[in-house]
Write a protein that holds these residues in place. Structure first.
Motif, PDB file in Angstrom:
ATOM      1  N   LEU A 174       0.810  -1.220   0.000  1.00  0.00           N
ATOM      2  CA  LEU A 174       0.000   0.000   0.000  1.00  0.00           C
ATOM      3  C   LEU A 174       0.847   1.277   0.000  1.00  0.00           C
ATOM      4  O   LEU A 174       0.327   2.368  -0.221  1.00  0.00           O
ATOM      5  CB  LEU A 174      -0.950   0.013   1.192  1.00  0.00           C
ATOM      6  CG  LEU A 174      -2.105  -0.994   1.143  1.00  0.00           C
ATOM      7  CD1 LEU A 174      -2.923  -0.930   2.422  1.00  0.00           C
ATOM      8  CD2 LEU A 174      -3.001  -0.745  -0.069  1.00  0.00           C
ATOM      9  N   LEU A 175       2.150   1.128   0.272  1.00  0.00           N
ATOM     10  CA  LEU A 175       3.048   2.272   0.172  1.00  0.00           C
ATOM     11  C   LEU A 175       3.171   2.720  -1.278  1.00  0.00           C
ATOM     12  O   LEU A 175       3.002   1.924  -2.202  1.00  0.00           O
ATOM     13  CB  LEU A 175       4.443   1.889   0.697  1.00  0.00           C
ATOM     14  CG  LEU A 175       4.606   1.688   2.212  1.00  0.00           C
ATOM     15  CD1 LEU A 175       5.958   1.086   2.520  1.00  0.00           C
ATOM     16  CD2 LEU A 175       4.424   3.002   2.951  1.00  0.00           C
ATOM     17  N   PRO A 176       3.454   3.989  -1.564  1.00  0.00           N
ATOM     18  CA  PRO A 176       3.660   5.087  -0.621  1.00  0.00           C
ATOM     19  C   PRO A 176       2.381   5.879  -0.331  1.00  0.00           C
ATOM     20  O   PRO A 176       2.404   6.822   0.439  1.00  0.00           O
ATOM     21  CB  PRO A 176       4.662   5.975  -1.360  1.00  0.00           C
ATOM     22  CG  PRO A 176       4.248   5.825  -2.795  1.00  0.00           C
ATOM     23  CD  PRO A 176       3.805   4.381  -2.948  1.00  0.00           C
ATOM     24  N   ASP A 177       1.264   5.467  -0.964  1.00  0.00           N
ATOM     25  CA  ASP A 177       0.029   6.244  -0.819  1.00  0.00           C
ATOM     26  C   ASP A 177      -0.587   6.115   0.570  1.00  0.00           C
ATOM     27  O   ASP A 177      -1.253   7.040   1.041  1.00  0.00           O
ATOM     28  CB  ASP A 177      -0.994   5.803  -1.866  1.00  0.00           C
ATOM     29  CG  ASP A 177      -0.475   5.979  -3.279  1.00  0.00           C
ATOM     30  OD1 ASP A 177      -0.172   7.119  -3.651  1.00  0.00           O
ATOM     31  OD2 ASP A 177      -0.360   4.969  -4.001  1.00  0.00           O
ATOM     32  N   TYR A 178      -0.363   4.955   1.200  1.00  0.00           N
ATOM     33  CA  TYR A 178      -0.984   4.700   2.500  1.00  0.00           C
ATOM     34  C   TYR A 178       0.071   4.215   3.497  1.00  0.00           C
ATOM     35  O   TYR A 178       0.949   3.424   3.154  1.00  0.00           O
ATOM     36  CB  TYR A 178      -2.104   3.664   2.370  1.00  0.00           C
ATOM     37  CG  TYR A 178      -3.199   4.134   1.445  1.00  0.00           C
ATOM     38  CD1 TYR A 178      -4.177   5.005   1.901  1.00  0.00           C
ATOM     39  CD2 TYR A 178      -3.218   3.735   0.111  1.00  0.00           C
ATOM     40  CE1 TYR A 178      -5.165   5.471   1.037  1.00  0.00           C
ATOM     41  CE2 TYR A 178      -4.203   4.195  -0.755  1.00  0.00           C
ATOM     42  CZ  TYR A 178      -5.175   5.069  -0.284  1.00  0.00           C
ATOM     43  OH  TYR A 178      -6.137   5.534  -1.131  1.00  0.00           O
ATOM     44  N   ARG A 179      -0.048   4.696   4.710  1.00  0.00           N
ATOM     45  CA  ARG A 179       0.862   4.342   5.801  1.00  0.00           C
ATOM     46  C   ARG A 179       0.089   3.484   6.794  1.00  0.00           C
ATOM     47  O   ARG A 179      -0.765   3.983   7.531  1.00  0.00           O
ATOM     48  CB  ARG A 179       1.366   5.624   6.473  1.00  0.00           C
ATOM     49  CG  ARG A 179       2.066   5.439   7.799  1.00  0.00           C
ATOM     50  CD  ARG A 179       2.223   6.792   8.466  1.00  0.00           C
ATOM     51  NE  ARG A 179       2.655   6.682   9.863  1.00  0.00           N
ATOM     52  CZ  ARG A 179       2.520   7.662  10.750  1.00  0.00           C
ATOM     53  NH1 ARG A 179       1.973   8.830  10.378  1.00  0.00           N
ATOM     54  NH2 ARG A 179       2.934   7.499  11.984  1.00  0.00           N
ATOM     55  N   VAL A 180       0.363   2.190   6.804  1.00  0.00           N
ATOM     56  CA  VAL A 180      -0.370   1.264   7.660  1.00  0.00           C
ATOM     57  C   VAL A 180       0.224   1.261   9.066  1.00  0.00           C
ATOM     58  O   VAL A 180       1.423   1.082   9.251  1.00  0.00           O
ATOM     59  CB  VAL A 180      -0.345  -0.159   7.074  1.00  0.00           C
ATOM     60  CG1 VAL A 180      -1.005  -1.142   8.039  1.00  0.00           C
ATOM     61  CG2 VAL A 180      -1.062  -0.182   5.720  1.00  0.00           C
ATOM     62  N   ILE A 181      -0.642   1.467  10.054  1.00  0.00           N
ATOM     63  CA  ILE A 181      -0.265   1.453  11.460  1.00  0.00           C
ATOM     64  C   ILE A 181      -1.058   0.332  12.130  1.00  0.00           C
ATOM     65  O   ILE A 181      -2.288   0.378  12.178  1.00  0.00           O
ATOM     66  CB  ILE A 181      -0.578   2.799  12.138  1.00  0.00           C
ATOM     67  CG1 ILE A 181       0.098   3.946  11.372  1.00  0.00           C
ATOM     68  CG2 ILE A 181      -0.149   2.791  13.595  1.00  0.00           C
ATOM     69  CD1 ILE A 181      -0.359   5.322  11.813  1.00  0.00           C
ATOM     70  N   GLY A 182      -0.352  -0.687  12.612  1.00  0.00           N
ATOM     71  CA  GLY A 182      -1.019  -1.855  13.166  1.00  0.00           C
ATOM     72  C   GLY A 182      -0.749  -2.045  14.644  1.00  0.00           C
ATOM     73  O   GLY A 182       0.310  -2.547  15.031  1.00  0.00           O
ATOM     74  N   PRO A 183      -1.671  -1.650  15.512  1.00  0.00           N
ATOM     75  CA  PRO A 183      -1.457  -1.860  16.950  1.00  0.00           C
ATOM     76  C   PRO A 183      -1.580  -3.325  17.336  1.00  0.00           C
ATOM     77  O   PRO A 183      -2.306  -4.095  16.696  1.00  0.00           O
ATOM     78  CB  PRO A 183      -2.583  -1.033  17.590  1.00  0.00           C
ATOM     79  CG  PRO A 183      -3.651  -0.963  16.554  1.00  0.00           C
ATOM     80  CD  PRO A 183      -2.943  -0.964  15.225  1.00  0.00           C
ATOM     81  N   ASP A 184      -0.846  -3.729  18.374  1.00  0.00           N
ATOM     82  CA  ASP A 184      -1.072  -5.011  19.036  1.00  0.00           C
ATOM     83  C   ASP A 184      -2.238  -4.785  19.994  1.00  0.00           C
ATOM     84  O   ASP A 184      -2.106  -4.027  20.962  1.00  0.00           O
ATOM     85  CB  ASP A 184       0.157  -5.451  19.833  1.00  0.00           C
ATOM     86  CG  ASP A 184       1.352  -5.802  18.957  1.00  0.00           C
ATOM     87  OD1 ASP A 184       1.180  -5.930  17.733  1.00  0.00           O
ATOM     88  OD2 ASP A 184       2.464  -5.940  19.504  1.00  0.00           O
ATOM     89  N   LEU A 185      -3.366  -5.403  19.730  1.00  0.00           N
ATOM     90  CA  LEU A 185      -4.537  -5.201  20.582  1.00  0.00           C
ATOM     91  C   LEU A 185      -4.300  -5.770  21.980  1.00  0.00           C
ATOM     92  O   LEU A 185      -3.403  -6.587  22.191  1.00  0.00           O
ATOM     93  CB  LEU A 185      -5.763  -5.843  19.938  1.00  0.00           C
ATOM     94  CG  LEU A 185      -6.116  -5.312  18.538  1.00  0.00           C
ATOM     95  CD1 LEU A 185      -7.316  -6.058  17.972  1.00  0.00           C
ATOM     96  CD2 LEU A 185      -6.391  -3.811  18.580  1.00  0.00           C
ATOM     97  N   ARG A 186      -5.090  -5.337  22.928  1.00  0.00           N
ATOM     98  CA  ARG A 186      -4.885  -5.736  24.325  1.00  0.00           C
ATOM     99  C   ARG A 186      -4.797  -7.261  24.456  1.00  0.00           C
ATOM    100  O   ARG A 186      -5.551  -8.003  23.830  1.00  0.00           O
ATOM    101  CB  ARG A 186      -5.973  -5.184  25.231  1.00  0.00           C
ATOM    102  CG  ARG A 186      -7.385  -5.592  24.897  1.00  0.00           C
ATOM    103  CD  ARG A 186      -8.364  -5.180  26.005  1.00  0.00           C
ATOM    104  NE  ARG A 186      -8.221  -3.770  26.346  1.00  0.00           N
ATOM    105  CZ  ARG A 186      -8.395  -3.287  27.572  1.00  0.00           C
ATOM    106  NH1 ARG A 186      -8.745  -4.085  28.557  1.00  0.00           N
ATOM    107  NH2 ARG A 186      -8.274  -1.991  27.809  1.00  0.00           N
ATOM    108  N   GLY A 187      -3.820  -7.702  25.247  1.00  0.00           N
ATOM    109  CA  GLY A 187      -3.612  -9.122  25.449  1.00  0.00           C
ATOM    110  C   GLY A 187      -2.766  -9.789  24.387  1.00  0.00           C
ATOM    111  O   GLY A 187      -2.453 -10.978  24.494  1.00  0.00           O
TER     112      GLY A 187
END
Length: 247
Positions: A34-47
């Motif tokens: 998806l780069l360079p148009d989109y910057r994916v940010i992926g959190p580690d969800l709780r637990g």
């Protein structure tokens, strides 16, 4: 504390929410595409992953975490992707906090996630090893699962699992339910992705979701299993990129 993976760059931010047993790292292949148009940010969800363990694993807690994550980083209104557990969180976030979400992609999960629609909504992991002496032991153990590499991403260098088994049981039970009210309350554009070989989202349920929420875009991936973003990252990224461009 919520850990997260950030693909970087100057593209439009996309918040990507993983499924049960996963990590933000699971979207790495899609993030690259998806780069360079989109910057994916992926959190580690709780637990999960390197984020905090224990605590509350209700739907409300997961939604609140992501709402706070978006607000604290001034990402609203955000483009949001959610796979499985993350997909439920994504459409519930859009329903309950419409000001925070511009558009949502829901990957292979339904508006109903309990035994009325899913044969096995909860995988019993109480007997799993909590630590592997050798990497080869972990590889051998997860070889029997539908997505070995997905699970192996949550095995630390010392062989310890990056999630607690009791936590994962609580996460799964908390995610099982009928969420039609949330689904039908989403006002932003929605793209629903279904794997042809899905064990969580049937053809009939996907069709009912589109019927109950007119305007939902539905795309099926022939030959793919539940982890579409890993099994068909090129096609996945193309479909998601096209959807984001339209919204």
């Amino acid at each position: 504390m919520m850990n997260y993976e950030d693909a970087g760059g100057d593209g439009t931010p996309v918040v990507a929410l993983h499924g049960t047993f996963g990590r933000g790292l699971t979207f790495a292949a899609v993030a690259t595409r998806l780069l360079p148009d989109y910057r994916v940010i992926g959190p580690d969800l709780r637990g999960h992953g390197l984020s905090d363990r224990g605590g509350d694993f209700s739907r409300e807690a997961f939604v609140r975490d992501v709402a706070d994550f978006i607000q604290e980083r001034e990402l609203a209104p955000a483009l949001v992707i959610g796979h499985s557990l993350g997909g439920v969180t994504a459409y519930q976030l859009a329903a309950r906090h419409p000001d925070l979400v511009r558009a949502v992609v829901v990957e292979d999960i339904g508006a109903v996630t309990d035994t009325t629609q899913v044969e096995q909504p909860v995988l019993d992991v109480t007997g799993w090893p909590r630590r592997f002496v050798r990497r080869a032991d972990a590889i051998g153990f997860f070889a029997a699962t539908p997505a070995p590499e997905y699970f192996l991403e949550s095995v630390a260098g010392n062989g310890e699992l990056l999630f607690d088994l009791d936590d994962m049981m609580a996460v799964q039970h908390g995610n099982a339910g009928s969420w039609w009210d949330d689904w039908q309350s989403v006002s932003c554009p929605v793209l629903l992705l279904r794997a042809a070989n899905s064990f969580l989202l049937s053809t009939d349920l996907a069709a009912e979701m589109v019927r109950r929420r007119p305007g939902t875009e539905l795309v099926a991936f022939a030959g793919a299993g539940h982890w579409i973003h890993r099994e068909a990252p090129d096609d996945y990224a193309e479909v998601v990129r096209g959807f984001f461009a339209r919204v």
